[in-house]
Design a protein around this motif. Structure first.
Motif, PDB file in Angstrom:
ATOM      1  N   TYR A  70       0.805  -1.212   0.000  1.00  0.00           N
ATOM      2  CA  TYR A  70       0.000   0.000   0.000  1.00  0.00           C
ATOM      3  C   TYR A  70       0.842   1.268   0.000  1.00  0.00           C
ATOM      4  O   TYR A  70       0.331   2.328  -0.267  1.00  0.00           O
ATOM      5  N   CYS A  71       2.109   1.192   0.309  1.00  0.00           N
ATOM      6  CA  CYS A  71       2.943   2.382   0.443  1.00  0.00           C
ATOM      7  C   CYS A  71       3.744   2.696  -0.807  1.00  0.00           C
ATOM      8  O   CYS A  71       4.556   3.606  -0.798  1.00  0.00           O
ATOM      9  N   SER A  72       3.544   1.966  -1.871  1.00  0.00           N
ATOM     10  CA  SER A  72       4.447   2.058  -3.006  1.00  0.00           C
ATOM     11  C   SER A  72       4.128   3.167  -4.009  1.00  0.00           C
ATOM     12  O   SER A  72       4.921   3.407  -4.899  1.00  0.00           O
ATOM     13  N   ILE A  73       3.029   3.871  -3.892  1.00  0.00           N
ATOM     14  CA  ILE A  73       2.657   4.886  -4.880  1.00  0.00           C
ATOM     15  C   ILE A  73       3.372   6.211  -4.570  1.00  0.00           C
ATOM     16  O   ILE A  73       3.462   6.616  -3.418  1.00  0.00           O
ATOM     17  N   SER A  74       3.869   6.860  -5.612  1.00  0.00           N
ATOM     18  CA  SER A  74       4.562   8.144  -5.415  1.00  0.00           C
ATOM     19  C   SER A  74       3.530   9.251  -5.167  1.00  0.00           C
ATOM     20  O   SER A  74       2.343   9.089  -5.450  1.00  0.00           O
ATOM     21  N   ASP A  75       3.989  10.389  -4.666  1.00  0.00           N
ATOM     22  CA  ASP A  75       3.093  11.517  -4.407  1.00  0.00           C
ATOM     23  C   ASP A  75       2.394  11.986  -5.682  1.00  0.00           C
ATOM     24  O   ASP A  75       1.179  12.223  -5.691  1.00  0.00           O
ATOM     25  N   LEU A  76       3.158  12.122  -6.757  1.00  0.00           N
ATOM     26  CA  LEU A  76       2.586  12.576  -8.029  1.00  0.00           C
ATOM     27  C   LEU A  76       1.576  11.567  -8.572  1.00  0.00           C
ATOM     28  O   LEU A  76       0.479  11.940  -9.017  1.00  0.00           O
TER      29      LEU A  76
END
Length: 185
Positions: free
Chosen positions: A64-70
């Motif tokens: 669940y933590c793998s997505i970048s801010d952009l």
């Protein structure tokens, strides 16, 4: 606190010791690291069921933590805009409850369904989550994983939950599979 009933895997970050119960095997130590509330098991109990639950939660938390801010901004905006378009068309149907309305502003999508209550769906940028408040099932926090929004506590996709609940309210089969980042389960 005895460590005899544990298997040591690794040490990460800060430790959280849970008080021992009457049986030492039910006590365990967790190490917290990563983003948000992601946890990695540091020392696992001998109890196989507890150990499997901890390892599953740890492995899911990492995904669940793998997505970048952009990417989060783009995906969450596209998801909410797609839902808004669908819901605007839905409340225009004859089967829509009286006093139905949809609004979307500043990242907050509100679906008012008269006597059935109000849904609020919004993005939480610091947590990289979409939060859903449902008059039927209550609040849920969705993480983006496997190209859809999943509630990690039960594994149900946000679109799936909305399809089920809205189908009951509208007394008609509601299909959100064409919305952005929906998944067929």
């Amino acid at each position: 606190m005895s460590r005899m009933n544990y298997r040591h895997l690794a040490s990460f970050g800060r430790y959280l010791w849970l008080r021992p119960s009457t049986r030492a095997s039910s006590t365990c130590v967790y190490s917290f690291s990563g983003c948000g509330r992601a946890a990695h098991a540091s020392i696992l109990p001998n109890n196989t069921q507890q150990r499997d639950k901890i390892l599953k939660w740890s492995s899911l938390s990492k995904r669940y933590c793998s997505i970048s801010d952009l990417d989060f901004e783009n995906v969450s905006d596209e998801t909410l805009e797609s839902l808004t378009e669908f819901l605007e068309a839905l409340v225009e149907l004859d089967c829509a409850p009286q006093e139905s309305d949809v609004s979307f502003s500043s990242g907050v999508l509100t679906l008012q369904l008269g006597s059935h209550g109000t849904y609020v769906i919004n993005k939480q940028t610091p947590n990289k989550q979409i939060w859903l408040s449902s008059p039927t099932s209550g609040p849920k926090r969705y993480d983006f994983t496997d190209n859809t929004w999943i509630y990690k506590h039960d594994g149900v996709a946000m679109h799936t939950l909305l399809m089920q609940e809205l189908s009951e309210i509208f007394n008609e089969e509601i299909d959100l599979t064409n919305c952005a980042y929906s998944v067929v389960e």
